[in-house]
Enzyme design. Structure first.
Site, PDB file in Angstrom:
ATOM      1  N   ARG A 178     -10.848  -2.518  41.347  1.00  0.00           N
ATOM      2  CA  ARG A 178     -11.291  -1.484  40.099  1.00  0.00           C
ATOM      3  C   ARG A 178     -10.190  -0.701  39.656  1.00  0.00           C
ATOM      4  O   ARG A 178      -9.931   0.536  39.354  1.00  0.00           O
ATOM      5  CB  ARG A 178     -12.059  -0.200  40.741  1.00  0.00           C
ATOM      6  CG  ARG A 178     -13.524  -0.748  41.508  1.00  0.00           C
ATOM      7  CD  ARG A 178     -14.508  -1.304  40.337  1.00  0.00           C
ATOM      8  NE  ARG A 178     -15.665  -1.708  40.868  1.00  0.00           N
ATOM      9  CZ  ARG A 178     -16.220  -2.707  41.142  1.00  0.00           C
ATOM     10  NH1 ARG A 178     -15.290  -3.994  40.791  1.00  0.00           N
ATOM     11  NH2 ARG A 178     -17.268  -3.178  41.446  1.00  0.00           N
ATOM     12  N   SER A 227     -22.208   2.740  40.206  1.00  0.00           N
ATOM     13  CA  SER A 227     -21.626   3.104  41.782  1.00  0.00           C
ATOM     14  C   SER A 227     -20.591   4.070  41.397  1.00  0.00           C
ATOM     15  O   SER A 227     -19.829   4.231  40.558  1.00  0.00           O
ATOM     16  CB  SER A 227     -20.991   1.878  42.037  1.00  0.00           C
ATOM     17  OG  SER A 227     -21.841   0.899  42.285  1.00  0.00           O
ATOM     18  N   GLU A 309     -15.244   5.974  41.838  1.00  0.00           N
ATOM     19  CA  GLU A 309     -15.188   4.858  40.905  1.00  0.00           C
ATOM     20  C   GLU A 309     -15.545   5.385  39.615  1.00  0.00           C
ATOM     21  O   GLU A 309     -14.940   5.022  38.645  1.00  0.00           O
ATOM     22  CB  GLU A 309     -16.206   3.885  41.232  1.00  0.00           C
ATOM     23  CG  GLU A 309     -16.353   2.465  40.489  1.00  0.00           C
ATOM     24  CD  GLU A 309     -16.866   1.460  41.129  1.00  0.00           C
ATOM     25  OE1 GLU A 309     -17.447   0.773  40.219  1.00  0.00           O
ATOM     26  OE2 GLU A 309     -16.816   1.191  42.354  1.00  0.00           O
TER      27      GLU A 309
END
Length: 320
Positions: A178, A227, A309
């Site tokens: 990420r 998410s 995130e």
């Protein structure tokens, strides 16, 4: 992920001339999937890459810029952004396929790229269920079902904060889970993928299965930003039968008793506890505050520090 932006408040008569559209005080709430947040000092929609490069080259270095996609993974705080928000539109969303190579503009939606690629026997099926556009997918090294952008990216074209147009390879972007090393203030305008091949019918069938699974397990009809936290495991779900869940974000949130937790109009989804939902009337402060409540509860229960995130930007309150 939180970003701190600093910005001189540039008056209109000192802003660079553009061929695209430059708007002062543009509200961003309706442009994010969570439908919260204040206004950007300036909002720029460039006409083309030349317009974007000229604008950035002429913009004083003291003016912060924030590239924004479709707002699928973003909380804009209630006080808004002291920055020029740059959002790409028409002219930056093309998709072309030549053999196994897929070239697409940064504004092209992940789902559209996956579908167009599949029609030509190119396997980018992992992008089908990822919300957002290609620019954000590259910046965040988006991935699921065991495949990441880093696995298939050939090169990316970006406009640097100086206005220079450069091409970056995978080694330049130094992808992680990420994350990427995209230069600060750079605007990604195009990505090229080298893809595995597959039969179009088989690729379409795989995407249909992935969509059905997503729709059965995630609150796709509610206001979410995907998410909320990265998996402490350090990777995305693979979708395989032997995939472990012990260090998934949803599992440690459940273990801490935070499924369904609320603050104001914000709630951690009962359907999937790693999804932060605006049930109606939530402020950015409600959403971010609930996320911090969850982080504190997980830390107290398991000692795990959850990492955001969802990207959070801007000032908490107007006037700051």
């Amino acid at each position: 992920m939180t970003k701190t932006l600093t910005n001189d408040r540039m008056p209109a008569d000192r802003m660079p001339e553009v061929r695209g559209k430059l708007t002062a005080g543009r509200s961003l709430a309706e442009l994010t999937w969570l439908r919260v947040g204040g206004a950007a000092d300036w909002f720029f929609q460039p006409a083309d890459i030349q317009d974007l490069g000229a604008f950035l080259a002429a913009l004083p270095e003291t003016i912060a810029v924030f590239p924004m996609g479709v707002g699928s993974n973003l909380i804009v705080r209630d006080g808004g952004l002291r920055a020029v928000v740059i959002r790409l539109g028409r002219g930056f969303n093309g998709i072309t396929v030549e053999g196994s190579r897929v070239r697409c503009g940064a504004a092209a939606l992940d789902a559209h790229v996956a579908k167009r690629a599949a029609e030509h026997g190119c396997d980018l099926t992992f992008l089908r269920t990822i919300p957002g556009s290609i620019g954000g997918a590259v910046r965040m090294n988006a991935g699921c079902y065991g495949t990441y952008v880093a696995d298939v990216l050939a090169e990316a074209t970006v406009v640097l904060r100086s206005g220079e147009v450069v091409t970056l390879g995978v080694e330049d972007l130094r992808f992680g889970y990420r994350s990427s090393a995209l230069p600060e203030g750079a605007v990604l305008v195009e990505a090229v993928f080298d893809t595995p091949r597959g039969a179009p019918d088989a690729l379409e069938s795989r995407m249909a299965e992935q969509l059905a699974k997503r729709d059965a397990t995630q609150p796709v009809k509610q206001r979410t930003a995907g998410s909320t936290f990265r998996n402490p495991l350090g990777r995305s779900s693979t979708g395989a039968a032997d995939d472990t869940h012990e260090l998934k974000a949803w599992k440690v949130i459940d273990d801490a008793g935070m499924r369904g937790a609320r603050r104001g109009g914000a709630v951690m989804s009962e359907m999937h506890s790693n999804f932060l939902v605006n049930e109606g009337g939530a402020t950015a402060a409600d959403l971010e505050g609930l996320g911090e409540d969850v982080r504190a509860a997980v830390k107290a229960h398991s000692g795990i520090d959850l990492t955001w995130e969802v990207i959070r930007v801007g000032d908490p309150e107007a006037g700051l």
